[in-house]
Design an enzyme around this catalytic site. Sequence first.
Site, PDB file in Angstrom:
ATOM      1  CD  GLU A   1     -27.161  49.219 -31.892  1.00  0.00           C
ATOM      2  OE1 GLU A   1     -26.300  48.738 -31.132  1.00  0.00           O
ATOM      3  OE2 GLU A   1     -27.423  48.769 -33.023  1.00  0.00           O
TER       4      GLU A   1
ATOM      5  CG  HIS B   1     -25.170  40.904 -33.467  1.00  0.00           C
ATOM      6  ND1 HIS B   1     -25.513  42.214 -33.774  1.00  0.00           N
ATOM      7  CD2 HIS B   1     -25.430  40.173 -34.575  1.00  0.00           C
ATOM      8  CE1 HIS B   1     -25.951  42.255 -35.021  1.00  0.00           C
ATOM      9  NE2 HIS B   1     -25.917  41.028 -35.518  1.00  0.00           N
TER      10      HIS B   1
ATOM     11  CD  GLU C   1     -24.324  43.607 -30.746  1.00  0.00           C
ATOM     12  OE1 GLU C   1     -25.548  43.531 -30.491  1.00  0.00           O
ATOM     13  OE2 GLU C   1     -23.877  43.931 -31.867  1.00  0.00           O
TER      14      GLU C   1
ATOM     15  CG  HIS D   1     -28.661  44.973 -31.468  1.00  0.00           C
ATOM     16  ND1 HIS D   1     -27.952  44.218 -32.364  1.00  0.00           N
ATOM     17  CD2 HIS D   1     -29.959  44.674 -31.670  1.00  0.00           C
ATOM     18  CE1 HIS D   1     -28.793  43.491 -33.091  1.00  0.00           C
ATOM     19  NE2 HIS D   1     -30.024  43.754 -32.687  1.00  0.00           N
TER      20      HIS D   1
END
Length: 1121
Positions: free
Chosen positions: A986, A804, A807, A901
């Site tokens: 994350e 992504h 990010e 991420h």
Amino acid sequence: MAEQEASGLQVLLHTLQSSSDKKSILTILKVLGDLLSVGTDRRIHYMISKGGSEALLQTLVDTARTASPDYDILLPLFRLLAKVGLRDKKIGRKALELEALDVTLILARKNLSHGQNLLHCLWALRVFASSVSMGAMLGINGAMELLFKVITPYTQKRTQTIRAATEVLAVLLKSKSNGRRAVNRGYVTSLLWLHQDWHSHDTANTYVQIRRGLLLCLKHISALRSGREVFLAAQGMEILFSTIQNCLDDKSMEPVISVVLQILRQCYPKSPLPLVTASSAYAFPVPGHIATEPPCDLPEEDFEDDGDDEVDKDSDTEDGKVEDDDLETDVNKLTSKPGLDRPEEELMQYEAMCLELSYSFEELESKPGGDLNSEKTQYENHHHILTAASSKQHCYNKDQSSCGQEREDSVRSSLLCMVKTQRSTVHLGSKRKPGVNPYQNVQSNSLGRDSSGSEIPDIQASLKADAWDIDAIFCPRMSASFSNSTRTGEAVEVIDKLLQTHLKCVPFHDPYLYMAKARRTSSVVDFKMVAFPDVWGHCPPSTTQPMLERKCGVQRIRIFEDIRRLIQPSDVINKVVFSLDEPWPLQDNASNCLQFFSKFESGNLRKAIQVREFEYDLLVNVDVNSTQHQQWFYFKVSGMQAAVPYHFNIINCEKPNSQFNYGMQPTLYSVKEALLGRPTWIRTGYEICYYKNHYRQSTAAAGGASGKCYYTLTFAVTFPHNEDVCYLAYHYPYTYTALMTHLDILEKSVNLKEVYFRQDVLCQTLGGNPCPLVTITAMPESNSDEHLEQFRHRPYQVITARVHPGESNASWVMKGTLEFLVSSDPVARLLRENFIFKIIPMLNPDGVINGNHRCSLSGEDLNRQWLSPSAHLQPTIYHAKGLLYHLSSIGRSPVVFCDFHGHSQKKNVFLYGCSIKETLWQAACTVGTSTLLEDVNYRTLPKILDKLAPAFTMSSCSFLVEKSRASTARVVVWREMGVSRSYTMESSYCGCNQGPYQGLQFGTRELEEMGAMFCLGLLILELKSASCSHQLLARAATLLSAEEEALDQHLQRCSSSSGSAPSELEDEPACMEEIDYSTDSSSDQEGSLSELDRRIQECASKKDEGEEEEETPGQEGEAIP
């Protein structure tokens, strides 16, 4: 015992219904009241389950229908009914079936002049009307007309009854049919007039709750389009806006201000974004896709959601627990292993990406690099690099990076010691007051000292004296070094001079190599400029910045400013000063407005509109070939005045909430600060909030679906210097070119005798950019068969990142991982000697380059394409999966697969994994779980990281497999390749709310540290495994003798930790103000249970005092038929 209690309660309820003796009934009512007034709500729910509501309702009907209704019985009965009915979701339906609804309404009509009796009837009606369908039934039977007889203009009499009547009316108006009836009968104008009357007379704010009740009525009516139209025609916006201007700071008026704000936002006319199209400003022809006309925003009626024709529905559910439909409960899907998604012979191509399995030591030594290493630019040995003036600062050296080594010595060499003492690499005691500009102590005359204390020449004076092109310097052209134009040549000369005199050492970065790499980066619109921060580099600040303390009222101030624009537009400039959609240039450098620019790598700003002198509305670009995913921004701004607050409103964000509401700040890079020796991205901004605005996407742009809402991120910035050039970004930028530069410098900094570092090209992206694949391990000790065998049989670890584009924090974590793995840290050495790391540091280069937030150039979320990726449309995913297939096919599946991420709505760092049993348990699906065998070691790595990494928390980790995540890397690698330790890691954009970093925002140093800690976790995971070799344990003891105690301590702590994860805490406490004031928001409850309970209890604990109203003593009333 329980049976005796049940039988006793049932006897009481049966006696209550069958008895005609007043004394017995009153005694039973008192016993029930006493029972329910203490303890928890469990008693009330138990009574409901035993038919308590029906017993009370039947007693009410029977008593009311006697020849002379006895209010000595009816009043305590009403109080008890209200208390029980608040907890009984079916009370309205029960009241209708037992005819108690009509009975109560008739009693209310007969007691209009008897305050106490009427008050109790209103309490009961309010409870019955909590069901929308029952509220509609009461509306049909004339309840609203009755209530308007009770609600009078301002008076000091009967105020309890008037308050109760406004609350009942507000509940009734939740019904759409009642709302339409109110509109047709002119109640909107009446309610506005009543509110004005009470507001003007209640100067002491004694009757705030009555005024709030009237406003709640208006709020529910204005939920309908017809209600909004009448409200606007009656000048409702202007009336409410003006009435509360002088009481915004009065805390006693909070109940009124809150509802007024909701009404004003609800009635603000919805409008499309000020853009020519909902599609991206950039276009890319996707192979095999037919280009379509971009959807245009249409007039308001196209996207205005009406809802007037909807039938009334009860929003409450009968069951308290709602099953999570997204959890995968199909055991076959969870346990089955799908076959290959491509011909098996295709996997042979990936042997070329695993040359470490076939090369001899001599071949590796003579040919250490891959395709990417063959690039030789004229800047690799630029004459300025090794001059006496710059050699100490230069960080790019073919043999060894001095700055990189210095950084290793100071940060990396004692990683275990740092973990042991629970210290971070940042200064935790450096918290500053929220909202204070980190540059506030910097003199604006541009004469200063760098971090080492050395004097720096007067930059501004030299710039003015030589009349240099500021834009060419602060946003240089990629082709500048290759142009013969005089002006460009001057710019290059200036840049060279600045680099030689002002460049601060940035580890593993070289501006000249960056410029050379940037020329080879392919973008959709062929960017000609590079952003100054990307060329110059970034050094983490010496201190960590705390989260911004949110001031109460900041959101409503911004919302009122939005409303003021609509009502009082005279001072609104509304001038477009930058746009990707309109002819260039739009900006007049001589004007007093800021200048904006975003056409550089990773840049994203589509349009800038000057609202007032120091306020700008900004719109970010959607992802290429998409109409959504607006979050990432990165742009240049110049022409500012120092010490002046500038407000920026990014008005087309699409996520419903953001960490910007909980202490997060955007990032800023000042060119003048960089030239003063402080090349640093810092957190900046104050008066930050994130809220829903009045813009909507048209139904045409949404493909026929209801138009989505947009949100505003607003923040103020005070720039440190006059006429500076600054860059603002959502998070610390990390470009594709920065990665390619970083990889080249890393490779040239490693000791080739110890570190096997190889770059390959995984594939070419849609945009024509090479996607790098990095292999890191230790060189074999010799070319003997034994050493080569050990070298080739090392287990694999596979790490990916940046699927992504927005990010960017994932890239900083990956940067920390890469630098740690090639470092001289003993942990890194052990890892290299025992594992082969396959790393894809950027899975979506095109998205990163073109400023996307989530998608590739095909407009697809690549992390939803792992099930069946296309080699033509999703090449990076197709070949990343192919590489994993290849490793699996030769029996070399990775020990750990992890995809890095970033997370926009949670704090800390945490992992998502996969577990069949945890998923089935969470879904309350026990079918087949007893026979399922599952290795619980998927929890070991997150437990280790929870003990090691200051930023990591186990409490936010999850191991559920959702249907909506079936096509993500984590789930596909787990299911198809059988990798039990398949994770998504994350990292918060914001910071930490636990551990040593509690209350601090993440900087790049903390993110890089997390990358190193992840590597340490992999080592300890291996040392704890049953398959760990004695040789590795021996090597660990030898190489880490100084740190052995620390290692042992952490191994013990991890092994002795509890098997169950800590109870998961809510990510965020409730914000001081609601994020989204919607019509069904829980914040606008017409009154809490405890509030009504309190009023009922107060009434029950004292004798009837007649309140202040005139009553007819001894009124009995007639029997009800």
